[in-house]
Motif scaffolding. Structure first.
Motif, PDB file in Angstrom:
ATOM      1  N   GLY A   1      11.563  -0.475   1.152  1.00 48.10           N
ATOM      2  CA  GLY A   1      12.551  -1.117   2.155  1.00 48.10           C
ATOM      3  C   GLY A   1      11.999  -2.329   2.919  1.00 48.10           C
ATOM      4  O   GLY A   1      12.648  -3.186   3.342  1.00 48.10           O
ATOM      5  N   ALA A   2      10.766  -2.184   3.542  1.00 49.24           N
ATOM      6  CA  ALA A   2      10.283  -3.380   4.614  1.00 49.24           C
ATOM      7  C   ALA A   2       9.893  -4.403   3.837  1.00 49.24           C
ATOM      8  O   ALA A   2      10.561  -5.478   3.992  1.00 49.24           O
ATOM      9  N   LEU A   3       9.591  -4.286   2.299  1.00 48.07           N
ATOM     10  CA  LEU A   3       9.324  -5.549   1.547  1.00 48.07           C
ATOM     11  C   LEU A   3      10.767  -5.987   1.132  1.00 48.07           C
ATOM     12  O   LEU A   3      11.054  -7.303   1.130  1.00 48.07           O
TER      13      LEU A   3
ATOM     14  N   ALA B   1       0.839  -1.134   0.028  1.00 49.60           N
ATOM     15  CA  ALA B   1       0.030   0.045   0.052  1.00 49.60           C
ATOM     16  C   ALA B   1       0.659   1.179  -0.048  1.00 49.60           C
ATOM     17  O   ALA B   1       0.525   2.297  -0.758  1.00 49.60           O
ATOM     18  N   LEU B   2       2.015   1.079   0.702  1.00 47.41           N
ATOM     19  CA  LEU B   2       2.626   2.497   0.764  1.00 47.41           C
ATOM     20  C   LEU B   2       3.308   2.719  -0.567  1.00 47.41           C
ATOM     21  O   LEU B   2       3.682   3.829  -0.827  1.00 47.41           O
ATOM     22  N   ILE B   3       3.823   1.630  -1.255  1.00 48.27           N
ATOM     23  CA  ILE B   3       4.628   1.584  -2.506  1.00 48.27           C
ATOM     24  C   ILE B   3       3.570   2.235  -3.534  1.00 48.27           C
ATOM     25  O   ILE B   3       3.785   3.144  -4.177  1.00 48.27           O
TER      26      ILE B   3
ATOM     27  N   THR C   1      16.427 -10.052  -7.529  1.00 43.38           N
ATOM     28  CA  THR C   1      16.041  -9.359  -8.365  1.00 43.38           C
ATOM     29  C   THR C   1      14.775  -8.373  -8.390  1.00 43.38           C
ATOM     30  O   THR C   1      14.610  -7.153  -8.601  1.00 43.38           O
ATOM     31  N   VAL C   2      14.028  -9.007  -7.449  1.00 42.34           N
ATOM     32  CA  VAL C   2      12.720  -8.156  -6.911  1.00 42.34           C
ATOM     33  C   VAL C   2      13.232  -7.104  -5.864  1.00 42.34           C
ATOM     34  O   VAL C   2      12.713  -5.923  -6.194  1.00 42.34           O
ATOM     35  N   VAL C   3      14.166  -7.432  -5.278  1.00 41.36           N
ATOM     36  CA  VAL C   3      14.677  -6.421  -4.283  1.00 41.36           C
ATOM     37  C   VAL C   3      15.267  -5.319  -5.361  1.00 41.36           C
ATOM     38  O   VAL C   3      15.208  -4.153  -4.994  1.00 41.36           O
ATOM     39  N   GLY C   4      16.095  -5.564  -6.383  1.00 46.33           N
ATOM     40  CA  GLY C   4      16.307  -4.609  -7.306  1.00 46.33           C
ATOM     41  C   GLY C   4      15.187  -3.561  -7.767  1.00 46.33           C
ATOM     42  O   GLY C   4      15.167  -2.392  -7.726  1.00 46.33           O
ATOM     43  N   GLY C   5      13.973  -4.255  -7.978  1.00 46.32           N
ATOM     44  CA  GLY C   5      13.053  -3.498  -8.426  1.00 46.32           C
ATOM     45  C   GLY C   5      12.423  -2.551  -7.103  1.00 46.32           C
ATOM     46  O   GLY C   5      12.184  -1.468  -7.611  1.00 46.32           O
TER      47      GLY C   5
ATOM     48  N   LEU D   1      14.095  -1.446  -4.776  1.00 48.24           N
ATOM     49  CA  LEU D   1      15.164  -0.265  -4.862  1.00 48.24           C
ATOM     50  C   LEU D   1      14.841   0.883  -5.661  1.00 48.24           C
ATOM     51  O   LEU D   1      14.789   1.943  -5.430  1.00 48.24           O
ATOM     52  N   MET D   2      14.438   0.344  -7.047  1.00 51.90           N
ATOM     53  CA  MET D   2      14.017   1.325  -8.005  1.00 51.90           C
ATOM     54  C   MET D   2      12.873   2.097  -7.484  1.00 51.90           C
ATOM     55  O   MET D   2      12.736   3.424  -7.419  1.00 51.90           O
ATOM     56  N   ALA D   3      11.871   1.225  -6.887  1.00 50.19           N
ATOM     57  CA  ALA D   3      10.507   2.085  -6.599  1.00 50.19           C
ATOM     58  C   ALA D   3      10.797   3.031  -5.247  1.00 50.19           C
ATOM     59  O   ALA D   3      10.258   4.148  -5.199  1.00 50.19           O
ATOM     60  N   ALA D   4      12.016   2.728  -4.305  1.00 49.92           N
ATOM     61  CA  ALA D   4      12.308   3.432  -3.193  1.00 49.92           C
ATOM     62  C   ALA D   4      12.855   4.743  -3.892  1.00 49.92           C
ATOM     63  O   ALA D   4      12.580   6.106  -3.457  1.00 49.92           O
ATOM     64  N   ILE D   5      13.638   4.819  -4.922  1.00 49.41           N
ATOM     65  CA  ILE D   5      14.330   5.781  -5.441  1.00 49.41           C
ATOM     66  C   ILE D   5      13.340   6.833  -6.274  1.00 49.41           C
ATOM     67  O   ILE D   5      13.132   8.079  -6.002  1.00 49.41           O
ATOM     68  N   LEU D   6      12.321   6.283  -6.788  1.00 51.70           N
ATOM     69  CA  LEU D   6      11.318   6.908  -7.355  1.00 51.70           C
ATOM     70  C   LEU D   6      10.232   7.477  -6.457  1.00 51.70           C
ATOM     71  O   LEU D   6       9.376   8.409  -7.069  1.00 51.70           O
TER      72      LEU D   6
END
Length: 132
Positions: A83-85, A68-70, A119-123, A125-130
């Motif tokens: 970060g939590a996920l 929900a936060l993302i 790989t999902v963690v990489g995605g 990380l991109m979501a956190a940046i955005l």
């Protein structure tokens, strides 16, 4: 970049769709856990976790709230959900997919799952940046 692609990528709805798709795995698993709690509890017990009920509840909350936060990035907290996920996903490798403990062919299967998790963690990380 072609104009049509730029138009699609610049559309705010595209970013929302991307956030929903990135978190699909998590919010679907969270909803599954809400409606099938006994199965999730069994997974926690099978993994040998202490306090399996607490772990199951925490996992479901993490999956749903993080998603929900993302998706909403409410108050700019998408980074927190990501970060939590991300932490949850990385922890699930040694707890749920310890490939180094198995013989082939399961070892390779669990290793591939672990790589998918990274790989999902990489995605995420991109979501956190955005989310800024």
């Amino acid at each position: 970049m072609p104009d049509l692609i730029a138009l699609i990528l610049d559309n705010p709805l595209t970013l929302i769709a991307a956030r929903v798709l990135l978190t699909l795995l998590f919010w679907m698993a969270g909803l599954f856990g809400v409606f099938n709690f006994s199965l999730v509890l069994k997974e926690m017990k099978d993994a040998g976790l202490r306090f399996p009920k607490t772990c199951a509840v925490a996992m479901i909350i993490c999956q749903l709230l993080g998603s929900a936060l993302i998706i909403t990035n409410i108050h700019g907290l998408g980074w927190l959900g990501a970060g939590a996920l991300g932490v949850f996903t990385l922890l699930s490798i040694p707890l749920g997919h310890p490939f180094w403990k198995f013989e082939e062919p399961r070892k390779t299967q669990e290793f591939q799952i672990a790589l998918e998790h990274v790989t999902v963690v990489g995605g995420l990380l991109m979501a956190a940046i955005l989310s800024f």
